[in-house]
Every structure is written in structure tokens, then in C-alpha cells.
Scaffold this motif. Structure first.
Motif, mmCIF file in Angstrom:
data_model
loop_
_atom_site.group_PDB
_atom_site.id
_atom_site.type_symbol
_atom_site.label_atom_id
_atom_site.label_comp_id
_atom_site.label_asym_id
_atom_site.label_seq_id
_atom_site.Cartn_x
_atom_site.Cartn_y
_atom_site.Cartn_z
ATOM 1 N N ALA A 13 33.749 31.774 36.477
ATOM 2 C CA ALA A 13 33.376 33.041 35.850
ATOM 3 C C ALA A 13 33.832 34.172 36.744
ATOM 4 O O ALA A 13 33.851 34.047 37.967
ATOM 5 N N GLN A 14 34.175 35.297 36.106
ATOM 6 C CA GLN A 14 34.667 36.438 36.857
ATOM 7 C C GLN A 14 34.084 37.711 36.254
ATOM 8 O O GLN A 14 33.953 37.825 35.041
ATOM 9 N N ASN A 15 33.726 38.656 37.119
ATOM 10 C CA ASN A 15 33.188 39.943 36.692
ATOM 11 C C ASN A 15 34.350 40.934 36.659
ATOM 12 O O ASN A 15 34.693 41.550 37.667
ATOM 13 N N LYS A 16 34.973 41.084 35.492
ATOM 14 C CA LYS A 16 36.181 41.891 35.381
ATOM 15 C C LYS A 16 35.897 43.387 35.471
ATOM 16 O O LYS A 16 36.736 44.156 35.909
ATOM 17 N N LYS A 17 34.711 43.811 35.070
ATOM 18 C CA LYS A 17 34.376 45.236 35.100
ATOM 19 C C LYS A 17 33.985 45.710 36.500
ATOM 20 O O LYS A 17 33.892 46.909 36.731
ATOM 21 N N ALA A 18 33.758 44.799 37.418
ATOM 22 C CA ALA A 18 33.273 45.170 38.744
ATOM 23 C C ALA A 18 34.268 46.064 39.476
ATOM 24 O O ALA A 18 33.887 47.087 40.036
ATOM 25 N N ARG A 19 35.528 45.698 39.466
ATOM 26 C CA ARG A 19 36.524 46.497 40.190
ATOM 27 C C ARG A 19 36.823 47.808 39.480
ATOM 28 O O ARG A 19 37.347 48.728 40.078
ATOM 29 N N HIS A 20 36.480 47.898 38.209
ATOM 30 C CA HIS A 20 36.659 49.149 37.472
ATOM 31 C C HIS A 20 35.508 50.107 37.749
ATOM 32 O O HIS A 20 35.713 51.307 37.920
ATOM 33 N N ASP A 21 34.294 49.592 37.809
ATOM 34 C CA ASP A 21 33.113 50.436 37.975
ATOM 35 C C ASP A 21 32.761 50.708 39.434
ATOM 36 O O ASP A 21 32.032 51.649 39.720
ATOM 37 N N TYR A 22 33.243 49.869 40.351
ATOM 38 C CA TYR A 22 32.886 49.992 41.763
ATOM 39 C C TYR A 22 34.132 49.931 42.625
ATOM 40 O O TYR A 22 35.127 49.316 42.251
ATOM 41 N N ILE A 47 28.327 30.806 32.297
ATOM 42 C CA ILE A 47 27.649 31.752 33.169
ATOM 43 C C ILE A 47 28.253 33.130 32.944
ATOM 44 O O ILE A 47 29.454 33.252 32.733
ATOM 45 N N GLN A 48 27.393 34.167 32.951
ATOM 46 C CA GLN A 48 27.852 35.541 32.763
ATOM 47 C C GLN A 48 27.368 36.388 33.931
ATOM 48 O O GLN A 48 26.176 36.438 34.223
ATOM 49 N N LEU A 49 28.300 37.090 34.571
ATOM 50 C CA LEU A 49 27.999 37.898 35.745
ATOM 51 C C LEU A 49 27.904 39.384 35.424
ATOM 52 O O LEU A 49 27.684 40.192 36.314
ATOM 53 N N LYS A 50 28.076 39.757 34.176
ATOM 54 C CA LYS A 50 28.298 41.150 33.791
ATOM 55 C C LYS A 50 27.272 42.133 34.334
ATOM 56 O O LYS A 50 27.634 43.134 34.935
ATOM 57 N N ASP A 51 26.003 41.900 34.153
ATOM 58 C CA ASP A 51 24.970 42.841 34.575
ATOM 59 C C ASP A 51 24.259 42.410 35.852
ATOM 60 O O ASP A 51 23.233 42.969 36.206
ATOM 61 N N ILE A 109 27.293 43.170 44.326
ATOM 62 C CA ILE A 109 27.550 42.714 42.972
ATOM 63 C C ILE A 109 28.320 41.403 43.013
ATOM 64 O O ILE A 109 29.146 41.182 43.901
ATOM 65 N N PRO A 110 28.069 40.496 42.066
ATOM 66 C CA PRO A 110 28.824 39.245 42.014
ATOM 67 C C PRO A 110 30.211 39.495 41.426
ATOM 68 O O PRO A 110 30.348 40.151 40.399
ATOM 69 N N LEU A 111 31.235 38.990 42.098
ATOM 70 C CA LEU A 111 32.606 39.163 41.624
ATOM 71 C C LEU A 111 33.111 37.937 40.883
ATOM 72 O O LEU A 111 33.730 38.056 39.835
ATOM 73 N N LYS A 112 32.856 36.750 41.433
ATOM 74 C CA LYS A 112 33.268 35.529 40.744
ATOM 75 C C LYS A 112 32.443 34.340 41.201
ATOM 76 O O LYS A 112 31.874 34.347 42.288
ATOM 77 N N VAL A 113 32.390 33.322 40.363
ATOM 78 C CA VAL A 113 31.713 32.061 40.653
ATOM 79 C C VAL A 113 32.764 30.965 40.576
ATOM 80 O O VAL A 113 33.582 30.944 39.652
ATOM 81 N N TYR A 114 32.754 30.068 41.558
ATOM 82 C CA TYR A 114 33.723 28.990 41.588
ATOM 83 C C TYR A 114 33.109 27.771 42.251
ATOM 84 O O TYR A 114 32.046 27.841 42.870
ATOM 85 N N ILE A 115 33.785 26.645 42.107
ATOM 86 C CA ILE A 115 33.369 25.394 42.736
ATOM 87 C C ILE A 115 34.250 25.173 43.961
ATOM 88 O O ILE A 115 35.473 25.236 43.868
ATOM 89 N N ILE A 122 29.459 31.715 45.099
ATOM 90 C CA ILE A 122 29.582 33.013 44.460
ATOM 91 C C ILE A 122 30.196 33.983 45.461
ATOM 92 O O ILE A 122 29.836 33.970 46.636
ATOM 93 N N LEU A 123 31.134 34.782 45.002
ATOM 94 C CA LEU A 123 31.752 35.795 45.838
ATOM 95 C C LEU A 123 31.072 37.114 45.536
ATOM 96 O O LEU A 123 31.125 37.623 44.422
ATOM 97 N N LEU A 124 30.366 37.646 46.549
ATOM 98 C CA LEU A 124 29.653 38.906 46.401
ATOM 99 C C LEU A 124 30.492 40.029 46.977
ATOM 100 O O LEU A 124 31.160 39.848 47.995
ATOM 101 N N GLY A 125 30.431 41.175 46.338
ATOM 102 C CA GLY A 125 31.148 42.334 46.822
ATOM 103 C C GLY A 125 30.183 43.421 47.244
ATOM 104 O O GLY A 125 29.276 43.770 46.493
ATOM 105 N N LEU A 126 30.364 43.941 48.451
ATOM 106 C CA LEU A 126 29.610 45.107 48.897
ATOM 107 C C LEU A 126 30.345 46.305 48.315
ATOM 108 O O LEU A 126 31.489 46.569 48.659
ATOM 109 N N ALA A 127 29.693 47.009 47.388
ATOM 110 C CA ALA A 127 30.402 47.983 46.568
ATOM 111 C C ALA A 127 29.710 49.332 46.546
ATOM 112 O O ALA A 127 28.506 49.438 46.747
ATOM 113 N N LYS A 128 30.517 50.347 46.295
ATOM 114 C CA LYS A 128 30.025 51.706 46.104
ATOM 115 C C LYS A 128 30.447 52.127 44.712
ATOM 116 O O LYS A 128 31.601 51.948 44.326
ATOM 117 N N GLY A 129 29.523 52.685 43.948
ATOM 118 C CA GLY A 129 29.806 53.060 42.574
ATOM 119 C C GLY A 129 30.837 54.166 42.455
ATOM 120 O O GLY A 129 30.880 55.076 43.277
#
Length: 160
Positions: A13-22, A47-51, A109-115, A122-129
Motif C-alpha cells: 500500500a502507498q499513500n500517494k497524496k502524502a507527497r502532495h499535501d506534505y 490496507i488504506q493509509l489515506k487518513d 504520516i505513513p508513506l507505504k507498507v511493505y513486506i 511501514i515507512l513513516l515520513g516526518l512531514a510538514k504540511g
């Protein structure tokens, strides 16, 4: 020599909006504490990482508002899809993240989930809005880079 399928990073799973919003400042990999039916759903990419976001409470990292769909054959062993899940990080990583999150307008924010080697990571991103004008600026920059690559490709093709 090719890697075995169990050793490759399999993005589920990947959070595609994360790099756009943060704007992502730093990334960190963490493990997740999951039940048996949850890991089966994650491996099926349900799995959904969106929110979702991660927070630190009482010296522990928690993953909040990430939806893992119930496993179809799970029956009574299925958990709440929106439950808060514990993240597995080292103590010094947690304290570093806690210090960076304190009063700075940053979020995890979660960026992606992988095995990875059989475990869900889970790859977490330290982000600024980003503000709206920042989003427009990054879209404009991306379009300009795309146009430059297109021109350079055509230019290099004519030289030969």
C-alpha cells in the motif's frame, strides 16, 4: 543471482497524496504489531493509509486511523479495522521523533507498507504540511522539469 521472493521489498500500500499535501523532511522504517487475521489482510493488500498518522504517547509510537479490512475467513478473530496499532521502534528513535514533533508543526504520516523478510513494515515520513501556494509551486516545478526533459530528449535525438 536473483533474490528470493521473500527477501525483496513488496510494496502493498502507498499513500500517494502524502507527497502532495506534505513536504517530507525525513523517513523512518518501523514494524507493526498485528494480529493473525490482520497480517493476512495486509498481505492481500487490503490496507488504506489515506487518513492515517502516527503519534507518540507515553514513550511508545502508535499508528492511528489506518484501515485494515477484516479478513474474509477470520470470523470471530477479526479485529476492529480502525483500531490503534503499536509501532515497533527503538527507544532512541522514539525520543528523537518526540523531540522533533514537539511544537514544530511537524507530523508523522505513513508513506507505504511493505513486506520485508516476512514481516510487515511501514515507512513513516516526518512531514510538514504544505499550503496551497506551495502545492501550486511544486506542480509548476514538476511540469517545468518534465518539459525540460522532453526538450533535451528531442535535442539529443537530433544531434546523432
Amino acid at each position: 543471482m536473483a533474490k528470493k521472493p521473500s527477501q525483496t521489498n513488496n510494496v502493498l500500500a502507498q499513500n500517494k497524496k502524502a507527497r502532495h499535501d506534505y513536504s517530507i523532511v525525513d523517513t523512518i522504517e518501523a514494524g507493526m504489531v498485528l494480529t493473525g487475521t490482520e497480517i493476512k489482510s495486509v498481505r492481500a493488500s487490503r490496507i488504506q493509509l489515506k487518513d492515517g498518522y502516527a503519534q507518540i504517547k507515553n514513550g511508545q509510537a502508535w499508528l492511528v486511523n489506518v484501515h485494515i479490512a477484516p479478513f474474509e475467513q477470520g470470523n470471530i478473530w477479526n479485529q476492529d479495522p480502525e483500531r490503534t496499532r503499536k509501532l515497533l521502534l527503538k527507544k532512541r528513535e522514539i525520543t528523537r521523533l518526540e523531540n522533533e514533533l514537539k511544537g514544530t508543526g511537524m507530523t508523522l504520516i505513513p508513506l507505504k507498507v511493505y513486506i520485508k523478510r516476512g514481516f510487515a513494515k511501514i515507512l513513516l515520513g516526518l512531514a510538514k504540511g504544505k499550503h496551497d501556494y506551495d502545492k501550486r509551486e511544486s506542480i509548476k516545478r514538476r511540469d517545468q522539469e518534465r518539459d525540460m526533459k522532453r526538450v533535451m530528449k528531442n535535442f539529443n535525438g537530433r544531434q546523432k
